[in-house]
Write an enzyme that holds these catalytic residues in place. Structure first.
Site, PDB file in Angstrom:
ATOM      1  CD  GLN A  86     -11.105 -20.836   6.832  1.00  0.00           C
ATOM      2  OE1 GLN A  86     -11.723 -21.648   7.514  1.00  0.00           O
ATOM      3  NE2 GLN A  86     -11.709 -19.893   6.129  1.00  0.00           N
ATOM      4  CB  ILE A  88      -2.889 -16.090  11.659  1.00  0.00           C
ATOM      5  CG1 ILE A  88      -3.608 -15.350  12.787  1.00  0.00           C
ATOM      6  CG2 ILE A  88      -3.556 -15.793  10.311  1.00  0.00           C
ATOM      7  CD1 ILE A  88      -3.571 -13.824  12.646  1.00  0.00           C
ATOM      8  CG  HIS A 104      -6.696 -16.800   5.988  1.00  0.00           C
ATOM      9  ND1 HIS A 104      -7.895 -17.024   6.632  1.00  0.00           N
ATOM     10  CD2 HIS A 104      -6.991 -16.811   4.663  1.00  0.00           C
ATOM     11  CE1 HIS A 104      -8.859 -17.162   5.742  1.00  0.00           C
ATOM     12  NE2 HIS A 104      -8.333 -17.047   4.539  1.00  0.00           N
ATOM     13  CB  CYS A 112       9.675  -6.316   3.932  1.00  0.00           C
ATOM     14  SG  CYS A 112      10.130  -4.694   3.239  1.00  0.00           S
ATOM     15  CB  CYS A 131      12.795  -4.636   5.638  1.00  0.00           C
ATOM     16  SG  CYS A 131      13.269  -6.098   4.681  1.00  0.00           S
ATOM     17  N   GLY A 170     -14.443 -26.713  12.415  1.00  0.00           N
ATOM     18  CA  GLY A 170     -14.473 -25.436  13.119  1.00  0.00           C
ATOM     19  C   GLY A 170     -14.519 -24.216  12.230  1.00  0.00           C
ATOM     20  CB  THR A 171     -14.683 -23.483   8.800  1.00  0.00           C
ATOM     21  OG1 THR A 171     -15.524 -24.415   8.123  1.00  0.00           O
ATOM     22  CG2 THR A 171     -13.284 -24.065   8.935  1.00  0.00           C
ATOM     23  CD  GLU A 198     -24.132 -22.982  15.957  1.00  0.00           C
ATOM     24  OE1 GLU A 198     -24.053 -21.823  15.484  1.00  0.00           O
ATOM     25  OE2 GLU A 198     -24.784 -23.257  16.983  1.00  0.00           O
ATOM     26  CB  ALA A 214     -12.993 -28.513  18.142  1.00  0.00           C
TER      27      ALA A 214
END
Length: 230
Positions: A86, A88, A104, A112, A131, A170-171, A198, A214
């Site tokens: 997830q 970027i 994501h 563009c 572009c 880690g989500t 957690e 992590a």
């Protein structure tokens, strides 16, 4: 096949979690203004400034022990390993992972909005950029904003169908469609594991969970997997 979903908790120890900390960039912006199509239409310069800052932050970050452990798992496991992230940022790739799906989008890529062309992003984007393919002044970060469909969903579902093991790292377990991946993987017969700081909002949906930073829990788990594979 092992399918691994990663979220912000994997990159937090590389310094990228500061965007959500008190005083960080996230706290100084209204997400409806900088992370939605409507926000971009209303003030593209503001959105570019926000992502230019995120790009600079990510460029200075380094992969941490969790990223490196996952790259080692891919390189040494006796089965396919796929990371669905997830995030970027590009820290998985810089750590050495090759099988990565960015659901994501990617901070270091440009899209563009007029013709759909994609290319590597410059360090800073602006409303004056055109572009290279159609010349339209419709350049935006190639990231998925709130209200937009995540990328590569067909590939992700196909991977969940094949998974022997699904691991979420880690989500928060609260953002869909990723929050539903554990249920999909279980329905296809996979074992499921949560590695997180957690328990997440969806922790009860996993067969097992391990909790802590992590950079500690991910390498320990990878060591166990590779040890049992030998």
């Amino acid at each position: 096949m092992i399918v691994i979903l990663t979220g912000a908790g994997v990159s937090a120890e590389s310094g990228l979690g500061t965007f959500r900390d008190k005083g960080g960039l996230w706290s100084r912006y209204d997400l409806s203004e900088v992370a939605t199509p409507d926000g971009f239409a209303a003030d593209p310069a503001l959105v570019h400034d926000f992502y230019n800052a995120r790009r600079a932050n990510a460029a200075e970050a380094e992969p941490n022990a969790a990223h490196r452990a996952l790259a080692r798992l891919e390189a040494e496991a006796d089965e396919d390993v796929l990371i669905v992230t997830q995030n970027i940022d590009d820290l998985h790739e810089r750590a050495g992972s090759r099988s990565v799906i960015h659901m994501h989008g990617e901070l270091f890529r440009t899209l563009c909005a007029a013709c759909g062309a994609r290319w590597d992003a410059a360090p800073a984007l602006s409303t004056a950029d055109a572009c290279p393919q159609c010349r339209a002044a419709a350049v935006r970060p190639d990231v998925v904003w709130f209200g937009e469909m995540p990328y590569h969903m067909e590939r992700i579902v196909e991977a969940l169908e094949r998974a022997r093991l699904f691991v979420s790292i880690g989500t928060s377990g609260s953002v869909y469609p990723a929050a539903g991946f554990v249920a999909e993987a279980k329905a296809f017969g996979a074992a499921t594991l949560e590695l997180n700081l957690e328990p997440s909002d969806g922790a009860t949906g996993f067969d097992a969970g391990r909790y802590g930073p992590a950079s500690e829990v991910v390498p320990a788990w990878v060591n166990e997997v590779l040890g049992s594979a030998r």
